[in-house]
Each structure stands twice: as structure tokens, then as C-alpha cells.
Scaffold this motif. Structure first.
Motif, short mmCIF file in Angstrom:
data_model
loop_
_atom_site.label_atom_id
_atom_site.label_comp_id
_atom_site.label_asym_id
_atom_site.label_seq_id
_atom_site.Cartn_x
_atom_site.Cartn_y
_atom_site.Cartn_z
N PRO A 169 48.06 43.60 36.51
CA PRO A 169 47.77 42.23 36.05
C PRO A 169 48.40 41.16 36.94
O PRO A 169 47.79 40.09 37.14
CB PRO A 169 48.38 42.20 34.64
CG PRO A 169 48.42 43.62 34.20
CD PRO A 169 48.66 44.42 35.44
N ALA A 191 46.25 40.88 39.97
CA ALA A 191 45.00 40.22 39.59
C ALA A 191 45.19 38.72 39.43
O ALA A 191 44.35 37.92 39.89
CB ALA A 191 44.46 40.83 38.30
N ALA A 196 37.53 36.84 38.80
CA ALA A 196 38.28 37.77 37.95
C ALA A 196 37.85 39.21 38.22
O ALA A 196 38.68 40.12 38.28
CB ALA A 196 38.07 37.42 36.48
N CYS A 225 40.32 42.01 39.83
CA CYS A 225 40.64 43.26 39.12
C CYS A 225 40.38 44.47 40.01
O CYS A 225 41.17 45.43 40.02
CB CYS A 225 39.83 43.36 37.83
SG CYS A 225 40.41 42.24 36.54
N LEU A 265 39.23 39.26 30.09
CA LEU A 265 38.37 39.76 31.17
C LEU A 265 36.90 39.70 30.78
O LEU A 265 36.04 39.58 31.65
CB LEU A 265 38.77 41.19 31.52
CG LEU A 265 40.19 41.36 32.07
CD1 LEU A 265 40.50 42.82 32.33
CD2 LEU A 265 40.38 40.54 33.35
N ILE A 301 43.86 50.21 35.40
CA ILE A 301 42.82 49.73 34.47
C ILE A 301 43.41 49.56 33.08
O ILE A 301 43.17 48.56 32.39
CB ILE A 301 41.64 50.71 34.45
CG1 ILE A 301 41.00 50.79 35.84
CG2 ILE A 301 40.60 50.27 33.42
CD1 ILE A 301 39.94 51.87 35.97
N LEU A 328 45.53 46.38 33.05
CA LEU A 328 44.70 45.17 32.99
C LEU A 328 44.18 44.94 31.58
O LEU A 328 44.21 43.81 31.06
CB LEU A 328 43.54 45.29 33.97
CG LEU A 328 43.90 45.21 35.46
CD1 LEU A 328 42.72 45.66 36.32
CD2 LEU A 328 44.32 43.79 35.84
N SER A 367 45.10 41.84 29.04
CA SER A 367 44.00 41.02 28.52
C SER A 367 43.97 41.07 27.00
O SER A 367 43.68 40.07 26.34
CB SER A 367 42.67 41.51 29.10
OG SER A 367 41.62 40.62 28.76
#
Length: 305
Positions: free
Chosen positions: A48, A51, A71, A75, A136, A213, A216, A220
Motif C-alpha cells: 500500500p 501504491a 490506482a 497497484c 480500489l 495483493i 492492498l 483498502s
């Protein structure tokens, strides 16, 4: 009442999906390397921050990307970065403990997680402060007469897709066959012209990218990210892997479902249940370790002494 139950079920599946992505990394690394990579949570939560930095770069200055494409690109860059970071950390630190006693590797990876965490806090702009993290995916989707947040549906669908892809890769590709051969017997794999070091690097790349993943989605889902989020995310992911059985990918998924379920039940049934959710989770971990130390789907390991 039906709407409230549906909301709890949806939150359960979303949390289970996020935890499973991190737990799969723990199981994959333990299954191949026989090392518990305790810094995996901190490595995953690096995504994150990468990102956020990339979104600022892509949307500002001369690049001027729109927010949504920025975005997405950010990512993808973060996932690739964290995957390569996992390979780098293995090359710099973890590979030196492959044949060392388990306690040495355990302490080394705990220390490595602290280093990653403190580097984020020290060098990321205002790294000690919580950072707002954007959703996201926005909007809502109508499904079976229910209005479901698009983010929740995306998390669940992508998790299922990632799990299916990992199983297919491990079972039906030459790379997966080589990784399983190294996990089974490194010396025999060398005799079959398989380079264990390359398989270790491939495993770290896969596990770290999948964990990214999860990191992230975790940020989010929370709407915010902190430099120390990796501690909790790593503990929960590791606990899920332990409950299911370290080294078992199916076990990691089962453990994630159980932990997310306990978390939802605690919040639904207990007064101020959000404050007690971690207590309930680790009570479950203790119970499983007491009655089935190898995990629900794990197998006892016998070593010659």
C-alpha cells in the motif's frame, strides 16, 4: 434481519479472502523452505505504501493520469515491487538460514520484519502517521436481489481466481512440478537438474506478490494504512496457516475462513466485540494447537534423531 445477516456473511467472506492471500504465502514458503517467514506480513503491507507513492507520481506533475488508471497501474507496480522485494530479502538474509536450526531462522525473520517496518516509518514521508488509502473499487452491484459493494465482490472473486491460479500453477505446470520436487527432496531435485536456489526465488516471488495483493485489499478495506499494520496482518495470516496446517494451501484457506468467522461472531454477539476479536482468534489458535498440533489439515512430521 436478513439484510444484517447478509452483511455479516459478506464481511466474513471479504475478511477470509484477505487473510487467505497472506496465509497462502506463509504455507507456500514453509512448504518449500521449511522456514517460518515472520516478516511476511510486514513485506505484504509495504505494497500500500508503494501504491500511494506511485499514485502521487502518476496523478501529479507532467504525467497527469486520471485517478482510476493511476490506482490500477500503481497497484500493479506495488505487487511487482513487493514480489521482487521478497526475492531480495531471501537473497540477502533468509537463504543463509536454510540449513540452520529453526530458532535461528525464526529470530532472523522477526528481526527482518522490524527492519522493514522501521524503514517505512523512517523514510516514508510522515511514515509514523496513518495514511488514508483509497477504495480500489467503488460503486455497488445488484446480485440475487441484494446490493453488494463492488469492492467486496472484487475481493472475493479475485481471491478465488488467485487461489485457482496458484493450485493450477503448482499442480499442472513445469515450474510447479520443480517447486514441489525441491520441497520434497532438495538433493534429489539437484540430481534431476533442478536448481533449488531458483525455485526458492520463484517461491518468494509468488508468495510475496500474493501477499502484496492481500496487503492492498487490507488497506483498502480499512480505508487507512499504518507502518505497523504488518504486525497484525502477519499474525492473523500466520495463525490461519497454523490452524489449517502449515504447508497446506487448502489448510490456509480453511484457517482463514475459521478466523474470519470467529471475528464476525465476536463482533455480532459480544458487547464491544471489536475489542475482543483478537482474543477470540488466538483462543481458537490455542485450542487447535492443543487438540491437533499439526493443524486441521496438516500431517505430523517425523524426523530422524
Amino acid at each position: 434481519m436478513d439484510a444484517l445477516l447478509a452483511q455479516y456473511l459478506l464481511n466474513w467472506l471479504v475478511l477470509a479472502s484477505i487473510y487467505a492471500l497472506v496465509a497462502l504465502g506463509f504455507s507456500l514458503l514453509f512448504g518449500v523452505l521449511n522456514v517460518i517467514h515472520f516478516s511476511h506480513g510486514d513485506v505484504s503491507i509495504t505494497a500500500p505504501f508503494v501504491a500511494l507513492a506511485m499514485i502521487q507520481i502518476l496523478t501529479g506533475g507532467m504525467l497527469g493520469f486520471d485517478t482510476v488508471p493511476a490506482a490500477l497501474i500503481a497497484c500493479l507496480i506495488a505487487i511487482a515491487f513487493v514480489g521482487l522485494l521478497g526475492v531480495l530479502l531471501d537473497w540477502l538474509v533468509i537463504r543463509r538460514f536454510r540449513n540452520a536450526p529453526a530458532m535461528m531462522a525464526l529470530v532472523a525473520t522477526v528481526a527482518l520484519g522490524t527492519v522493514v517496518r522501521e524503514l517505512i516509518r523512517s523514510f516514508y514521508p510522515q511514515g509514523s502517521n496513518p495514511k488514508p488509502f483509497p477504495a480500489l473499487v467503488t460503486g455497488e452491484v445488484s446480485l440475487f436481489g441484494l446490493t453488494i459493494p463492488a469492492f467486496s465482490l472484487t475481493v472475493i472473486v479475485l481471491c478465488i481466481a488467485m487461489v485457482a491460479a496458484l493450485f493450477a500453477l503448482m499442480q499442472h505446470t513445469p515450474l510447479g512440478m520443480r517447486i514441489r520436487a525441491v520441497a520434497e527432496d532438495r538433493n534429489t531435485a539437484r540430481l534431476m537438474a533442478i536448481n533449488p536456489s531458483r525455485m526458492f526465488a520463484a517461491t518468494f516471488l509468488l508468495a510475496s506478490a500474493v501477499g502484496a495483493i492481500g496487503g492492498l485489499f487490507y488497506a483498502s478495506h480499512a480505508g487507512v494504512v499504518r507502518f505497523d499494520f504488518g504486525i497484525q496482518l502477519g499474525l492473523i495470516g500466520f495463525s490461519a496457516a497454523v490452524i489449517g496446517g502449515l504447508g497446506s494451501m487448502q489448510g490456509a484457506i480453511l484457517g482463514s475462513l475459521l478466523i474470519a468467522g470467529i471475528e464476525m461472531l465476536a463482533q455480532a454477539l459480544l458487547a464491544d466485540g471489536a475489542s475482543y476479536r483478537l482474543v477470540c482468534i488466538f483462543v481458537l489458535v490455542i485450542c487447535v494447537l492443543v487438540f491437533k498440533p499439526s493443524g486441521l489439515l496438516g500431517k505430523p512430521v517425523f524426523e530422524k534423531v
